[in-house]
Enzyme design. Structure first.
Site, short mmCIF file in Angstrom:
data_model
loop_
_atom_site.label_atom_id
_atom_site.label_comp_id
_atom_site.label_asym_id
_atom_site.label_seq_id
_atom_site.Cartn_x
_atom_site.Cartn_y
_atom_site.Cartn_z
N SER A 11 0.84 -1.20 0.00
CA SER A 11 0.00 0.00 0.00
C SER A 11 0.87 1.26 0.00
O SER A 11 1.60 1.52 0.96
CB SER A 11 -0.89 -0.05 1.25
OG SER A 11 -1.19 1.24 1.72
N1 LIG Z 1 -6.65 8.25 1.17
C1 LIG Z 1 -6.33 7.07 1.96
C2 LIG Z 1 -6.30 5.86 1.04
C3 LIG Z 1 -6.23 4.58 1.85
C4 LIG Z 1 -6.55 3.38 1.00
O1 LIG Z 1 -7.43 3.45 0.11
N2 LIG Z 1 -5.86 2.26 1.29
C5 LIG Z 1 -6.11 1.04 0.57
C6 LIG Z 1 -4.81 0.29 0.37
S1 LIG Z 1 -3.62 1.28 -0.53
C7 LIG Z 1 -7.05 0.15 1.40
O2 LIG Z 1 -6.87 0.03 2.59
N3 LIG Z 1 -8.04 -0.48 0.76
C8 LIG Z 1 -8.91 -1.42 1.42
C9 LIG Z 1 -10.35 -1.02 1.39
O3 LIG Z 1 -10.69 0.09 0.92
O4 LIG Z 1 -11.18 -1.83 1.84
C10 LIG Z 1 -4.99 7.26 2.68
O5 LIG Z 1 -4.17 8.05 2.18
O6 LIG Z 1 -4.79 6.66 3.75
#
Ligand SMILES: N[C@@H](CCC(=O)N[C@@H](CS)C(=O)NCC(=O)O)C(=O)O
Length: 115
Positions: A11
């Site tokens: 990530s």
């Molecule tokens: N804008 C957020 C984005 C976080 C994000 O979308 N993380 C992804 C992985 S890169 C995630 O956890 N996805 C799992 C989900 O949405 O269920 C940040 O900067 O923390």
């Protein structure tokens, strides 16, 4: 007590927080959250972060999500000077601009590109 960072090395926003913590010399425990297995949807995780994303910080029971918010929190708490997050409002605005670009525009484009 060291911070716990829930995240995934796959990530980009997790890696940004890790780099910031390393730059600040903060000790933290990285707890891997397996997004493919859906570990971000467990009731325990959702209590910390209802938006079910990594990175998520646990600072002794203070939970924070959104990488930009986590990074600025860590710098505000541990930064020895204002070199990472300047007090000058124009310099700070350019840092905020890149944080917003990174967490909104760039990440969104990345997800669209890989999906
Ligand atoms: N804008 C957020 C984005 C976080 C994000 O979308 N993380 C992804 C992985 S890169 C995630 O956890 N996805 C799992 C989900 O949405 O269920 C940040 O900067 O923390």
């Amino acid at each position: 007590m060291p911070h716990i960072l829930y995240g995934s090395l796959a990530s980009p926003p997790t890696r940004a927080v890790i780099m910031t913590a390393e730059e600040l010399g903060i000790k933290f425990e990285l707890k891997a959250c397996n997004l493919i297995e859906g570990e971000q949807f467990t009731p325990e995780f959702l209590r910390m972060n209802p938006s079910h994303t990594v990175p998520t910080l646990d600072d002794d029971g203070f939970y924070l999500f959104e990488s930009g918010a986590i990074m600025t929190y860590l710098v505000n708490k541990y930064g020895k000077d204002d070199s990472l997050y300047p007090k000058d409002i124009k310099k700070r605005a350019t840092v905020d601009q890149l944080l917003n670009f990174s967490t909104q525009s760039f990440t969104t484009c990345l997800y669209v590109a890989v999906s």
